[in-house]
Design a protein around this motif. Structure first.
Motif, PDB file in Angstrom:
ATOM      1  N   GLN A   1       0.833  -1.206   0.000  1.00 48.25           N
ATOM      2  CA  GLN A   1       0.000   0.000   0.000  1.00 48.25           C
ATOM      3  C   GLN A   1       0.868   1.257   0.000  1.00 48.25           C
ATOM      4  O   GLN A   1       0.515   2.278  -0.607  1.00 48.25           O
ATOM      5  CB  GLN A   1      -0.920   0.011   1.221  1.00 48.25           C
ATOM      6  N   ALA A   2       2.027   1.182   0.668  1.00 48.36           N
ATOM      7  CA  ALA A   2       2.930   2.335   0.697  1.00 48.36           C
ATOM      8  C   ALA A   2       3.435   2.673  -0.697  1.00 48.36           C
ATOM      9  O   ALA A   2       3.599   3.844  -1.049  1.00 48.36           O
ATOM     10  CB  ALA A   2       4.104   2.059   1.636  1.00 48.36           C
ATOM     11  N   VAL A   3       3.694   1.639  -1.523  1.00 45.81           N
ATOM     12  CA  VAL A   3       4.132   1.864  -2.899  1.00 45.81           C
ATOM     13  C   VAL A   3       3.019   2.520  -3.712  1.00 45.81           C
ATOM     14  O   VAL A   3       3.241   3.482  -4.454  1.00 45.81           O
ATOM     15  CB  VAL A   3       4.584   0.550  -3.551  1.00 45.81           C
ATOM     16  N   ALA A   4       1.799   1.980  -3.578  1.00 46.69           N
ATOM     17  CA  ALA A   4       0.657   2.552  -4.304  1.00 46.69           C
ATOM     18  C   ALA A   4       0.419   4.002  -3.889  1.00 46.69           C
ATOM     19  O   ALA A   4       0.158   4.873  -4.726  1.00 46.69           O
ATOM     20  CB  ALA A   4      -0.589   1.712  -4.062  1.00 46.69           C
ATOM     21  N   ASP A   5       0.525   4.260  -2.585  1.00 48.57           N
ATOM     22  CA  ASP A   5       0.316   5.630  -2.093  1.00 48.57           C
ATOM     23  C   ASP A   5       1.357   6.588  -2.665  1.00 48.57           C
ATOM     24  O   ASP A   5       1.043   7.721  -3.039  1.00 48.57           O
ATOM     25  CB  ASP A   5       0.362   5.652  -0.565  1.00 48.57           C
ATOM     26  N   ALA A   6       2.609   6.138  -2.727  1.00 52.78           N
ATOM     27  CA  ALA A   6       3.672   6.991  -3.268  1.00 52.78           C
ATOM     28  C   ALA A   6       3.416   7.294  -4.741  1.00 52.78           C
ATOM     29  O   ALA A   6       3.648   8.416  -5.206  1.00 52.78           O
ATOM     30  CB  ALA A   6       5.025   6.318  -3.085  1.00 52.78           C
ATOM     31  N   ALA A   7       2.942   6.297  -5.487  1.00 53.85           N
ATOM     32  CA  ALA A   7       2.642   6.507  -6.905  1.00 53.85           C
ATOM     33  C   ALA A   7       1.518   7.519  -7.075  1.00 53.85           C
ATOM     34  O   ALA A   7       1.574   8.405  -7.937  1.00 53.85           O
ATOM     35  CB  ALA A   7       2.278   5.183  -7.567  1.00 53.85           C
ATOM     36  N   HIS A   8       0.477   7.406  -6.244  1.00 56.60           N
ATOM     37  CA  HIS A   8      -0.613   8.368  -6.312  1.00 56.60           C
ATOM     38  C   HIS A   8      -0.135   9.758  -5.914  1.00 56.60           C
ATOM     39  O   HIS A   8      -0.546  10.764  -6.511  1.00 56.60           O
ATOM     40  CB  HIS A   8      -1.767   7.928  -5.415  1.00 56.60           C
ATOM     41  N   GLN A   9       0.710   9.842  -4.888  1.00 58.10           N
ATOM     42  CA  GLN A   9       1.275  11.134  -4.500  1.00 58.10           C
ATOM     43  C   GLN A   9       2.010  11.777  -5.674  1.00 58.10           C
ATOM     44  O   GLN A   9       1.891  12.976  -5.926  1.00 58.10           O
ATOM     45  CB  GLN A   9       2.270  10.947  -3.352  1.00 58.10           C
ATOM     46  N   ALA A  10       2.764  10.977  -6.383  1.00 55.01           N
ATOM     47  CA  ALA A  10       3.575  11.511  -7.474  1.00 55.01           C
ATOM     48  C   ALA A  10       2.727  12.004  -8.632  1.00 55.01           C
ATOM     49  O   ALA A  10       3.101  12.952  -9.320  1.00 55.01           O
ATOM     50  CB  ALA A  10       4.566  10.455  -7.960  1.00 55.01           C
ATOM     51  N   GLY A  11       1.574  11.366  -8.869  1.00 60.89           N
ATOM     52  CA  GLY A  11       0.728  11.826  -9.957  1.00 60.89           C
ATOM     53  C   GLY A  11       0.038  10.743 -10.751  1.00 60.89           C
ATOM     54  O   GLY A  11      -0.669  11.031 -11.717  1.00 60.89           O
ATOM     55  N   VAL A  12       0.214   9.466 -10.378  1.00 63.41           N
ATOM     56  CA  VAL A  12      -0.539   8.404 -11.040  1.00 63.41           C
ATOM     57  C   VAL A  12      -2.010   8.563 -10.660  1.00 63.41           C
ATOM     58  O   VAL A  12      -2.346   8.677  -9.484  1.00 63.41           O
ATOM     59  CB  VAL A  12      -0.014   7.016 -10.627  1.00 63.41           C
ATOM     60  N   ALA A  13      -2.879   8.595 -11.652  1.00 62.42           N
ATOM     61  CA  ALA A  13      -4.296   8.901 -11.424  1.00 62.42           C
ATOM     62  C   ALA A  13      -4.939   7.926 -10.450  1.00 62.42           C
ATOM     63  O   ALA A  13      -4.655   6.727 -10.463  1.00 62.42           O
ATOM     64  CB  ALA A  13      -5.046   8.876 -12.752  1.00 62.42           C
ATOM     65  N   GLU A  14      -5.803   8.446  -9.592  1.00 60.97           N
ATOM     66  CA  GLU A  14      -6.547   7.610  -8.651  1.00 60.97           C
ATOM     67  C   GLU A  14      -7.590   6.763  -9.379  1.00 60.97           C
ATOM     68  O   GLU A  14      -7.950   5.685  -8.912  1.00 60.97           O
ATOM     69  CB  GLU A  14      -7.249   8.489  -7.612  1.00 60.97           C
ATOM     70  N   SER A  15      -8.082   7.264 -10.501  1.00 60.38           N
ATOM     71  CA  SER A  15      -9.054   6.517 -11.301  1.00 60.38           C
ATOM     72  C   SER A  15      -9.017   7.059 -12.716  1.00 60.38           C
ATOM     73  O   SER A  15      -8.620   8.207 -12.944  1.00 60.38           O
ATOM     74  CB  SER A  15     -10.467   6.644 -10.721  1.00 60.38           C
ATOM     75  N   PHE A  16      -9.408   6.248 -13.673  1.00 58.62           N
ATOM     76  CA  PHE A  16      -9.576   6.712 -15.055  1.00 58.62           C
ATOM     77  C   PHE A  16     -10.362   5.653 -15.810  1.00 58.62           C
ATOM     78  O   PHE A  16     -10.354   4.470 -15.453  1.00 58.62           O
ATOM     79  CB  PHE A  16      -8.228   6.982 -15.740  1.00 58.62           C
ATOM     80  N   GLY A  17     -11.042   6.102 -16.869  1.00 56.18           N
ATOM     81  CA  GLY A  17     -11.838   5.171 -17.668  1.00 56.18           C
ATOM     82  C   GLY A  17     -12.832   4.416 -16.800  1.00 56.18           C
ATOM     83  O   GLY A  17     -13.557   5.002 -15.996  1.00 56.18           O
TER      84      GLY A  17
END
Length: 680
Positions: A406-422
């Motif tokens: 979860q820490a990896v996913a959170d860091a990716a979202h912090q950086a700018g990977v979209a929380e949702s799309f499509g």
């Protein structure tokens, strides 16, 4: 106020459908004023029909979608108006709107779309007078003959042709709900471009028809979403090539800026984008040029973003301007996602000098994590392991983090990977809601090319995030500015120390990956390759190169339409350090030609270590990485191994299966840099 209302009411004249503003051409421009695309409304693409020609199902669907009290209200909704006023006072766009069908007609036909209390007051007065002077059928007919349904269709008759190739008299209930669904935001709710959203809106309309008594619950339960015709070029001009996909992104963004499609079609807009013609030429040239001679099924996408603003400077989602946009596709990212594990570790105070074993790792649940092609460093620090793209080191790191996957996913979202799309409601987790699996560190979950460019741009900007965007300024034909993006300081997502230490670890990788440094090694860059395996076939299906300088962040994906084995012109497996790195290097060198060479900041210490630590020469025997330059090594002696049968669950993650061990003879050969690549 009552006196003013009375005078406004008495002096108002209710317009007919033909009194609305004339259609005008809108122009989409690059940042230097060059034309990217034109939006040409079709003159006369509206055929007025009388109310008796419009099926009751169509009228009911529109009422359910836009104004469920239409048959009984006095031209406006007091509760809706109150919500709109509260929303304007509190600057809350989600408070709800106050426009009835009658008000919408008045706004489109007479008072315009100015956002002010004066305009709203005039709209209310005229709507009230219309409600007193016209029958509900007259209002409904005027409204349905005037509004814009998307696909260049003004009025319900043109809409029936555009979506179903039918005369309006032949439209049934499910089709009526589709047409009504499009009114709120025609581009967004067009099933050809956003099927999930269109179907959700369609269901909302059907539920509304039940609410107003036009449909029974049992009848609704039997209805299925109808087949909708493919969109045809109804704009008068077709925007071909990569610019057609930029045009789609611009139109979608305008809706989020409160610029309606009615504005686009009637105001003669001049839309200035962030696209830099120099960067765009380089991106398109690299995307197409580097694929010359490659198999016909190979596709690529490239997005370049300014880290300091979030402006999309170059965009290539494919060559079919009316087709599929690969820059917006959901794609597994492979080892390019290891960067986010490093960010998470640095945020928790883990220094780059932290050492892990690169031996195979037996993860919980019977999973076995290995490195691509038997790669090993013995034991090494996090910077070296990132350069060598060692799955086992970064899986071990992830397991040590607070929060683990979860820490990896959170860091990716912090950086700018979209929380949702499509149709992905929540990215970087299992679709069944069971959370995040360890494979996230190896790029198990899909992201988009534009998201990877944006997330890496946050690193380039020392941890400050800017949302990616295309639109810079919007003006009407008379020079009125409807929107102009202001400079902002962005949002700090993690510390400069975290970002700069991550950058330091990534700086050697472009050169290490088959010699893909920029400007003949003169321009510093930070990058990471990635490759996604095709199940347990031994083949790859996606390959990435994502990297940046202080001025520009660029993400490159190479793959196929069908997700089949990805091979180059001579049948070799494609890795991240192959075609994607070729494209990235060419795109970046061209985009930054004659631009000043900028240095990355010196990182502050984390855990007592600043930047890449010095590491003593390793004595443990290793096999050279397929990421290295053109050097070769002497072949090693053949090795026989015995391994139980297994299945690949995610890149670099396998689980044992029942059965006797299988014998494998490995005959090493000198590494071939032309087919090189990193691990998953």
């Amino acid at each position: 106020m009552a006196v003013v209302f009375l005078f406004t009411y008495l002096g108002a004249s209710v317009p007919g459908p033909d009194s609305i503003k004339q259609n005008q051409v809108a122009t989409i421009l690059n940042a230097n004023g060059g034309e990217i695309a034109r939006i040409v409304p079709p003159e006369g693409n509206r055929t007025d029909v009388t109310i008796d020609k419009i099926p009751k199902a169509v009228q009911d669907a529109v009422i359910a979608a836009e104004d469920r009290q239409f048959r009984t209200n006095a031209g406006f909704s007091p509760t809706g108006l109150a919500r709109a006023v509260i929303g304007q006072i509190t600057n809350n766009d989600d408070a709800g709107g106050g426009s009835t069908i009658t008000q919408q007609y008045v706004k489109n036909a007479l008072v315009g779309d100015e956002r002010s209390y004066t305009r709203k007051f005039k709209e209310l007065a005229i709507a009230t007078k219309m409600s007193n002077e016209w029958t509900k059928n007259d209002i409904m007919a005027a409204y349905l003959n005037t509004i814009y349904f998307g696909r260049g269709a003004y009025g319900i008759s043109a809409a029936a042709r555009a979506y179903f190739n039918k005369d309006i008299t032949q439209i049934n209930v499910p089709e009526a709900a589709v047409l009504a669904s499009s009114i709120r935001s025609p581009s967004f709710y067009d099933p050809a471009t956003n099927l999930a959203a269109a179907q959700a809106r369609w269901r909302y309309v059907l539920d509304g028809m039940v609410t107003i008594g036009a449909l029974t619950p049992s009848d609704e339960a039997t209805l299925q979403y109808p087949k909708v015709a493919a969109p045809r070029d109804s704009s008068g001009t077709t925007t071909t090539g990569p610019n057609g996909l930029i045009k789609q992104q611009v139109l979608a963004e305008l809706s989020s800026l409160n610029i309606s499609e009615q504005d686009v079609q009637t105001e003669g807009l001049k839309i200035t984008t962030t696209i830099d013609p120099k960067v765009q030429r380089s991106v398109v040239s690299a995307a197409n040029g580097q694929l010359e001679g490659e198999p016909n099924n190979v596709r690529d996408a490239v997005v370049s973003i300014d880290p300091n603003t979030g402006a999309v400077k170059g965009y290539f989602g494919g060559n079919n301007g009316q087709g599929y946009d690969y820059a917006q596709a959901a794609l597994q990212t492979g080892s390019s996602f290891k960067v986010f594990a490093l960010i998470a570790a640095l945020e928790q105070g883990v220094p780059l000098s932290k050492v892990y074993s690169s031996a195979p790792f037996d993860a919980p649940g019977g999973l076995t994590v290995t490195n691509s092609d038997g790669e090993s460093c013995g034991s090494c620090n996090l910077a070296t392991a990132l350069k060598m793209s060692l799955n086992t080191v970064y899986y071990r790191l992830m397991m040590d983090l607070d929060g683990q996957a979860q820490a990896v996913a959170d860091a990716a979202h912090q950086a700018g990977v979209a929380e949702s799309f499509g149709d992905i409601k929540k990215t970087l987790q299992n679709t069944d809601g069971t959370g995040v699996e360890g494979g996230v560190v190896l790029g198990q979950y899909p992201s988009r090319v534009i998201d990877m460019a944006s997330a890496y741009a946050t690193l380039a900007n020392q941890g400050v995030y800017h949302a990616p965007h295309f639109v810079q300024k919007v003006e009407t034909s008379d020079g009125t500015v409807l929107y102009e993006r202001k400079n902002d300081s962005g949002e700090r997502r993690f510390s400069a120390a975290v970002a700069n230490n991550t950058t330091a670890a990534m700086q050697p990788i472009a050169a290490y990956s088959n010699g893909h440094s920029l400007d003949d090694g003169q321009r510093p860059s930070a990058a990471k390759t990635g490759t996604t395996q095709l199940g347990d076939t031994g083949q790859n299906k996606d390959a990435w190169m994502v990297g940046y300088t202080p001025q520009l962040s660029t993400a490159v994906w190479v793959g196929t339409d069908a997700g089949v084995a990805l091979k180059n012109y001579n049948g070799a497996i494609v890795y991240g350090s192959g075609l994607p790195s070729d494209i990235w290097q060419a795109a970046m060198d061209g985009a930054l030609a004659d631009e000043p060479i900028e240095q990355f900041p010196t990182p502050a210490a984390i855990g007592g270590v600043a930047g890449v630590p010095e590491e003593a020469p390793r004595t443990t025997a290793t096999r050279r990485s397929r990421e290295q330059d053109s050097e070769t090594t002497e072949p090693e002696a053949p090795v026989t191994t015995f391994a139980p049968p297994s299945a690949t669950l995610a890149p670099g993650v396998t689980i044992p299966l029942p059965g006797p061990p299988t014998e494998t003879v490995i005959t090493p050969t000198p590494q071939d840099p032309a087919g090189a690549g990193n691990g998953p």
